[in-house]
Structure formats: C-alpha cells, structure tokens
Write a protein that holds these residues in place. Structure first.
Motif, PDB file in Angstrom:
ATOM      1  N   LEU A  30       0.450  -1.286   0.228  1.00 19.88           N
ATOM      2  CA  LEU A  30      -0.157  -0.004   0.136  1.00 19.88           C
ATOM      3  C   LEU A  30       0.829   0.982   0.214  1.00 19.88           C
ATOM      4  O   LEU A  30       0.704   1.737  -0.671  1.00 19.88           O
ATOM      5  CB  LEU A  30      -0.840   0.299   1.087  1.00 19.88           C
ATOM      6  N   ASP A  31       1.690   1.193   0.812  1.00 14.88           N
ATOM      7  CA  ASP A  31       3.352   2.403   0.837  1.00 14.88           C
ATOM      8  C   ASP A  31       3.650   2.990  -0.480  1.00 14.88           C
ATOM      9  O   ASP A  31       3.559   3.235  -0.912  1.00 14.88           O
ATOM     10  CB  ASP A  31       4.137   2.249   1.716  1.00 14.88           C
ATOM     11  N   ALA A  32       3.547   1.430  -1.323  1.00 11.37           N
ATOM     12  CA  ALA A  32       4.456   1.815  -2.526  1.00 11.37           C
ATOM     13  C   ALA A  32       3.708   2.196  -3.837  1.00 11.37           C
ATOM     14  O   ALA A  32       4.000   3.121  -4.642  1.00 11.37           O
ATOM     15  CB  ALA A  32       4.918   0.441  -2.892  1.00 11.37           C
ATOM     16  N   ASP A  75      -5.453   3.880  -8.544  1.00  8.75           N
ATOM     17  CA  ASP A  75      -6.714   3.577  -7.126  1.00  8.75           C
ATOM     18  C   ASP A  75      -5.764   2.348  -6.161  1.00  8.75           C
ATOM     19  O   ASP A  75      -6.126   1.412  -7.190  1.00  8.75           O
ATOM     20  CB  ASP A  75      -8.395   4.063  -8.233  1.00  8.75           C
ATOM     21  N   ARG A  76      -6.406   2.403  -5.118  1.00  4.53           N
ATOM     22  CA  ARG A  76      -6.201   1.116  -4.727  1.00  4.53           C
ATOM     23  C   ARG A  76      -7.194  -0.064  -4.780  1.00  4.53           C
ATOM     24  O   ARG A  76      -6.765  -1.151  -5.240  1.00  4.53           O
ATOM     25  CB  ARG A  76      -5.895   1.123  -3.284  1.00  4.53           C
ATOM     26  N   LYS A  77      -8.452  -0.115  -5.019  1.00  8.22           N
ATOM     27  CA  LYS A  77      -9.070  -0.362  -5.111  1.00  8.22           C
ATOM     28  C   LYS A  77      -9.203  -1.310  -6.825  1.00  8.22           C
ATOM     29  O   LYS A  77      -9.253  -2.269  -7.427  1.00  8.22           O
ATOM     30  CB  LYS A  77     -11.285   0.083  -5.639  1.00  8.22           C
ATOM     31  N   VAL A 120      -6.358  -1.519  -8.293  1.00 12.12           N
ATOM     32  CA  VAL A 120      -5.010  -2.436  -8.141  1.00 12.12           C
ATOM     33  C   VAL A 120      -5.654  -3.878  -7.307  1.00 12.12           C
ATOM     34  O   VAL A 120      -5.018  -5.099  -7.667  1.00 12.12           O
ATOM     35  CB  VAL A 120      -4.131  -2.226  -8.460  1.00 12.12           C
ATOM     36  N   MET A 121      -6.224  -3.996  -6.844  1.00 12.50           N
ATOM     37  CA  MET A 121      -7.421  -4.816  -5.795  1.00 12.50           C
ATOM     38  C   MET A 121      -8.035  -5.871  -6.314  1.00 12.50           C
ATOM     39  O   MET A 121      -8.026  -6.981  -6.131  1.00 12.50           O
ATOM     40  CB  MET A 121      -6.473  -4.694  -4.436  1.00 12.50           C
ATOM     41  N   ALA A 122      -8.219  -5.728  -7.648  1.00 10.13           N
ATOM     42  CA  ALA A 122     -10.108  -5.768  -7.831  1.00 10.13           C
ATOM     43  C   ALA A 122      -9.668  -7.292  -8.756  1.00 10.13           C
ATOM     44  O   ALA A 122     -10.204  -8.432  -8.167  1.00 10.13           O
ATOM     45  CB  ALA A 122     -10.230  -5.528  -8.771  1.00 10.13           C
ATOM     46  N   PRO A 123      -8.702  -7.481  -9.243  1.00  7.09           N
ATOM     47  CA  PRO A 123      -7.885  -8.966  -9.598  1.00  7.09           C
ATOM     48  C   PRO A 123      -8.006  -9.987  -8.451  1.00  7.09           C
ATOM     49  O   PRO A 123      -8.665 -10.787  -8.891  1.00  7.09           O
ATOM     50  CB  PRO A 123      -7.194  -8.477 -10.980  1.00  7.09           C
ATOM     51  N   ALA A 124      -7.451  -9.456  -7.271  1.00 10.36           N
ATOM     52  CA  ALA A 124      -7.162 -10.664  -6.205  1.00 10.36           C
ATOM     53  C   ALA A 124      -7.710 -10.874  -5.814  1.00 10.36           C
ATOM     54  O   ALA A 124      -8.418 -12.157  -5.520  1.00 10.36           O
ATOM     55  CB  ALA A 124      -6.085  -9.913  -5.413  1.00 10.36           C
ATOM     56  N   ILE A 125      -9.213  -9.596  -5.571  1.00 13.07           N
ATOM     57  CA  ILE A 125     -10.198 -10.079  -4.433  1.00 13.07           C
ATOM     58  C   ILE A 125     -11.248 -10.999  -5.621  1.00 13.07           C
ATOM     59  O   ILE A 125     -11.933 -12.586  -5.457  1.00 13.07           O
ATOM     60  CB  ILE A 125     -10.932  -8.898  -4.558  1.00 13.07           C
ATOM     61  N   ARG A 126     -11.102 -11.024  -6.590  1.00 18.23           N
ATOM     62  CA  ARG A 126     -12.280 -11.543  -8.180  1.00 18.23           C
ATOM     63  C   ARG A 126     -11.602 -12.995  -8.130  1.00 18.23           C
ATOM     64  O   ARG A 126     -12.597 -14.333  -7.443  1.00 18.23           O
ATOM     65  CB  ARG A 126     -11.808 -10.901  -9.665  1.00 18.23           C
ATOM     66  N   ARG A 181     -11.083  -7.327   0.835  1.00 17.39           N
ATOM     67  CA  ARG A 181     -11.957  -6.485   0.281  1.00 17.39           C
ATOM     68  C   ARG A 181     -12.178  -5.662   1.513  1.00 17.39           C
ATOM     69  O   ARG A 181     -12.003  -4.125   1.678  1.00 17.39           O
ATOM     70  CB  ARG A 181     -13.768  -6.906   0.601  1.00 17.39           C
ATOM     71  N   ARG A 182     -10.936  -5.785   3.030  1.00 12.73           N
ATOM     72  CA  ARG A 182     -11.232  -4.756   4.007  1.00 12.73           C
ATOM     73  C   ARG A 182     -10.484  -4.094   3.721  1.00 12.73           C
ATOM     74  O   ARG A 182     -10.617  -3.099   3.827  1.00 12.73           O
ATOM     75  CB  ARG A 182     -11.225  -5.371   5.810  1.00 12.73           C
ATOM     76  N   ILE A 183      -9.047  -4.426   3.358  1.00  6.58           N
ATOM     77  CA  ILE A 183      -8.207  -3.548   2.824  1.00  6.58           C
ATOM     78  C   ILE A 183      -7.928  -2.682   1.526  1.00  6.58           C
ATOM     79  O   ILE A 183      -7.855  -1.517   1.910  1.00  6.58           O
ATOM     80  CB  ILE A 183      -6.690  -4.428   2.435  1.00  6.58           C
ATOM     81  N   SER A 184      -8.824  -3.467   0.389  1.00  9.22           N
ATOM     82  CA  SER A 184      -8.963  -2.994  -0.533  1.00  9.22           C
ATOM     83  C   SER A 184     -10.498  -0.862  -0.257  1.00  9.22           C
ATOM     84  O   SER A 184     -10.221  -0.288  -0.492  1.00  9.22           O
ATOM     85  CB  SER A 184      -9.854  -3.492  -1.907  1.00  9.22           C
TER      86      SER A 184
END
Ligand code: DON
Length: 586
Positions: free
Chosen positions: A154-156, A164-166, A168-174, A231-234
C-alpha cells in the motif's frame, strides 16, 4: 560488444521515446541464437512464479498503470494464486526505479520485512536445555513476525503508483472470490506440505477440500475468508489489515496459539524507505537491497572482488571460474555471519564491506590454484532442503520503469498456521534471527549479536531484489531469486551471466548454478554443471555436496524471474525451475 544492449546507444530519454513513439523506425527485437530465448514484448512485462498473477500485472500495465501499480496488483494476486509464498501474512522487499520526465530518477528500496513483536526476547527459542527448540522457531505461532506485506504494497502504491487501490486490488479479490484453476505445481505443493498444514484446522480448511481431499489440476480453489480480508484492505487501506476486524482475527489467532503479536504491534508496524546498496561492475551500476537484507551488500562485495579477474577468458562455469566464485562466496558469507543485521539496531559496516580496499584484500587472500578451508568454527552439519518458499517477480512498464520484488512467509506456507477467519497464512520469519550465537538457522546460516532477537527488530534476510542500470542509466536488468541463503549467490550468477558472459536473459536464468556459504564447507552444484568440472574442483580441494550414490543432483531451487530491456524491447525470463512461472508482456 554486449549483445543485449547493442541495439541502441542513446540517452535514457531518447531511448524511452524511441521505444513507443517511432515503431516504423524501430529495429526488430534481438533474436537469439541460443537454444533458449526469452519472451519478447514492446510495452511492458511481468515475470512471476505464477502465470495467473503475471497476467494480472500485465493487464494493469495494459490499462495504463505504471510498474508499481502492476507490481502491487501482482503482489496481491500472488497472495491468492501462489499461497505457499505469495502472502498477506509475511514480508519482503521492493526495489523501485522510476524515471521522471527528464529520464532521471533514483532507485529506491522499500523495506517491508516483518518486525519482531514488542514482547519478543533474545532467548525466546531456547528450550530448558539451552538449545534452540526448532519446533517453536519453525512451526509455532511465536515464529511469526509482525507482517509487513500489506503496508509495503500500500505504501508503494500510494507513493509511487498512479492507480487507485481498489483498481489494483480488484483482480486479487475476484480470484479469491470466484476461485482459479489449480495448476499441477500448486496441487503438488499442497500434497508435499499436507503434514505442515494438517497441524492447523483453518489451513486445512483453506487449502484442502472439506473431506480433506487434495485439490487436483483443474479444480477451482475459492478462498472466501481471504477475499473478505482483501476487501477490507481495498476499502479501508492499512486499517483494513492492521486494525479493525483483520487485526482482531490476528490477535485472536495469537491468543489461541500462544503467539506474541498484539494490536499494538500491528498498529506500530512501519515500512522503511532505504537507500539501495549499489556498486559498479564493468560499467553497469548494480542496485540491490540494503540491510536488513544481506543480499545487496554481498552481491556488490562479491562483484567488487570478481571484477579484478578476467572471468570471460576463464569461460562460463569452467573450474577456474567456479573456483573464484566459491572462494568469494566463502568470504562473503563469513562476513555475513558477523556483520549483518537490522541497521536500525546494529551498525552494519556497509561502506567497508563493499569498498574497493576490502575487495582487493579479499582478492589477495584467494589462491587461484587451491581451495581454502572455511574457518574452524564448528561447521553447520545441517543444510536445509531448500523449499520453493519465497517468491520473486520482476516488472517493467512501457516507460522502462522497473520494480523488483521478493517477498515471503519464510518456509513454504510459513509456519503452516493460518489466521482463522482471515484466510491467510502466518510467516515463520522469526527463525531468520540468530536464536543462539553460532547455531545455524534453517538455511544453515550462522549469526551472532548483529542478528540477535530484539523487540521491533527485523530479522536478517537474504532476499536480494536487484536492478542493474547501464552507463546511460537504462534499467537493463531486473532480477532476484528465491532460495533462502542461496538467493544471494543465485542472483549474483544471473547478473554475471548477463553482464559478463553476454547471455540472453532466459539463458542466463536457465544456466546451472552453484552455491557456497562458508559453512558448511561444501559446494552445492546443480545438475548441468559438467561432472569433469566438478572433478577438477575436487582435485583443487573443494568438497562438493553429493548424494549417497555419488551423483551431483542438488537442485538449488532458485526462481530467478527476470527481465532485460534494451531500450526498445522487453525480454522476459520465467525461471524454468518451476513450470508454474510465466513471462507476460504487452
Ligand atoms: O528472508 C530470507 O532470507 C528467508 N526468509 C527467505 C526464505 C526463502 O527464500 C525460502 N525459499 N525459497
């Protein structure tokens, strides 16, 4: 003339412009006459130990993301698709090289290594008999350091990414929600580590079918609890992991299993931006990870000694060449045992170890005809079976920006314990500390004061994500590896294969490698190093690790997923030592 880099001679800026503005004038990609060629692409590349995660990163690049966006997306995806090492519950290092509009830009190092919990004590792994209790340092909840991966990624993203965080994290959540097809390699890994995972009901629940059966090739693995954590992190960022429900679940897991991590430890975790260790080798500037990694220092130190020899006339993997590597490695790892530790707690003599004067002194000490003996400090008898337990990936975007990441749980699946309800495994990184002076850790590495356990200290690591720039400042090689103590020597050999021996990056990654780490006083060679060469080394006095039947069969188990760039094309090399790896370009 260096084959890889001869397609241009220009400044960083004009090459970068060239790379995507004037395709009509662009010469074809270098074609290799080697039997092994890399994957070639024009607009960025991700090379990772898992093809699905590499595709996630590649797609982020295709959406216009930069190398950091892609690296963060790949990191979260690996936590889903490569659970033996991809992680939320571990830590690691990221090297970042971003160009500004003038084609300038420093390389920076992001340290998201685990930290010892505040209640950790120097002797926490010693049993009543005063000896190190391996069960505790390897497989207990106490072996977990405070995880750094989520904060690091997240810092990177926040500091160096553009998306946006959401997003870049969407594929992992999926992937966690909908599942993904289990590969042969992953199924085999679950089977191999079933005993470790079976010690923890939630690990069994996460990685085996409800009846305890193995997921086989093509089965879909869904990870609902992990999806919840992602999802909580996103949605909440750092607080989604280091606070709130996830933190509660981690602390409850610690209470259940006798671990040390508290809410305070989680709240106080921090990543550190550090200056890389760098050194020049034959006109190339090598940037690698500084302490608490030992990798950067020893790669630069060893290159400094080796630069004084004519290695090209020795020939790649000849006995004369390997003898020099062994002698240099022996001395570097001896230094490691004494001088390396977390720089926030211990004054690491970086300049001295990587300086020219010391390189010259080491060179003078090396007899070119005869093996020296490692010190008479009781040699470690134990040299661990390497586990493909860490993971290294390399990313470059169409602008030539580079990110090199190595992160880990330490062992495959860490301690084997998962955080119940949160869907992820806990690291057992506390074993990378020196639990007792002179007693080797899992990787046979010895340490002392510099790497003793202290509250909030980071255990010494060998992870060595590395970026090599040429004299024009181009990021010509992004590399690193997995393999515990052998990471440093494997990364060194990939760099030498490219820079010294003109190999294309895939050939450089595939070439058989060797390893020596001072203690035990043994040379580990991969199959493929000529047996006649091995015999010459033995006649020089080197002890080669052999199987009971005399065969030299040791697989050093690296995964040096690397990228080379010539200013026009990206050359991606997934390490063939794992069939699950892939290079994916645009
Ligand atoms: O940080 C380190 O040096 C180790 N924890 C890395 C462990 C590792 O590479 C395991 N195997 N591939």
């Amino acid at each position: 003339m260096r084959r890889l880099f001869l397609t241009f001679s220009c400044s960083v800026l004009s090459c970068v412009a060239h790379a995507h503005d004037v395709p009509a004038e662009k010469p074809p990609a270098v074609t290799f006459d080697s039997r092994i060629s890399p994957v070639v692409s024009e607009a960025g590349m991700v090379v990772a130990q898992d093809a699905i995660a590499a595709e996630v990163g590649r797609d982020i690049l295709a959406q216009g993301g930069n190398a950091v966006d892609a690296a963060v997306a790949t990191g979260f995806a690996l936590a889903v698709t490569h659970p033996q090492a991809g992680n939320l519950g571990g830590g690691g290092f990221m090297m970042v090289s971003l160009y500004d509009e003038n084609g300038d830009g420093d390389v920076i190092a992001i340290d998201f290594r685990e930290m010892a919990p505040a209640s950790a004590t120097r002797d926490m792994f010693l049993g009543e008999d005063g000896e190190v209790d391996r069960d505790v340092s390897w497989y207990s909840h106490q072996s977990a350091g405070v995880p750094g991966t989520v904060m690091g990624l997240l810092d990177a993203l926040e500091t160096y990414g553009t998306m946006d965080r959401k997003e870049v994290m969407a594929p992992a959540i999926r992937l966690a929600d909908n599942g993904f097809p289990v590969s042969y390699s992953l199924s085999a890994s679950f089977l191999e580590y079933k005993d470790t995972l079976a010690n923890d009901p939630s690990s069994m629940d996460y990685f085996f079918k409800p009846d305890g059966e193995l997921y086989v090739v093509g089965d879909v693995l869904k990870q609902k609890h992990l999806a919840g954590t992602l999802r909580r992190i996103s949605s909440k960022g750092r607080v989604g992991f280091y606070g709130g429900k996830t933190a509660d679940l981690i602390v409850a897991e610690m209470a259940d299993g006798g671990g040390l991590i508290t809410h305070n430890d989680l709240e106080n975790y921090e990543t550190v931006i550090r200056e890389p260790v760098s050194g020049n080798y034959r006109g190339y500037e090598v940037y690698s990870m500084p302490p608490p990694s030992s990798g950067g220092i020893h790669i630069v130190q060893m290159l400094g000694v080796l630069e004084g020899y004519d290695l090209r006339s020795d020939g790649h993997n000849s006995a004369a060449y390997l003898h020099k590597l062994i002698e240099v490695m022996r001395r570097a790892y001896a230094d490691r045992s004494k001088h390396l530790g977390d720089p926030d707690f211990y004054d690491v003599p970086v300049k001295e170890l990587t300086g020219e004067a010391y390189a010259k002194k080491l060179r003078e000490d090396i007899d070119l005809k005869k093996a020296s003996r490692s010190s008479d400090i009781a040699p470690a008898t134990h040299f661990a079976d390497e586990q493909p337990a860490t993971t290294h990936y390399s990313v470059m975007d169409k602008w030539g920006n580079a990110v090199s990441v190595t992160y880990t749980l330490n062992f495959s699946y860490g301690s084997g314990h998962s955080v119940d309800g949160a869907g992820f495994l806990l690291n057992n990184e506390m074993d990378d500390f020196s639990s007792k002076p002179g007693v080797p850790n899992y990787y046979g590495l010895i340490g002392a004061e510099a790497n003793a356990i202290e509250p909030r200290k980071r255990p010494l690591s060998s992870m060595s994500p590395t970026i090599v720039r040429n004299k024009d400042g181009l990021n010509v090689l992004v590399t690193g590896s997995i393999g515990g103590s052998t990471i440093i020597t494997q990364t060194l050999q990939v760099i030498l294969n490219v820079v010294e021996f003109d190999m294309n990056v895939q050939a450089a990654v595939q070439a058989p490698r060797m390893h020596h780490q001072w203690l035990p006083d043994l040379v580990f060679v991969e199959p493929g190093i000529n047996i006649d060469t091995v015999r010459i080394l033995e006649s020089m006095g080197h002890s080669i690790s052999r199987e009971d039947d005399g065969a030299v069969t040791r697989n050093i188990n690296g995964r040096a997923n690397s990228i080379a760039w010539d200013g026009l094309y990206f050359y991606g090399a997934a390490d063939g030592r794992d069939p699950k790896g892939a290079a994916k370009g645009n």
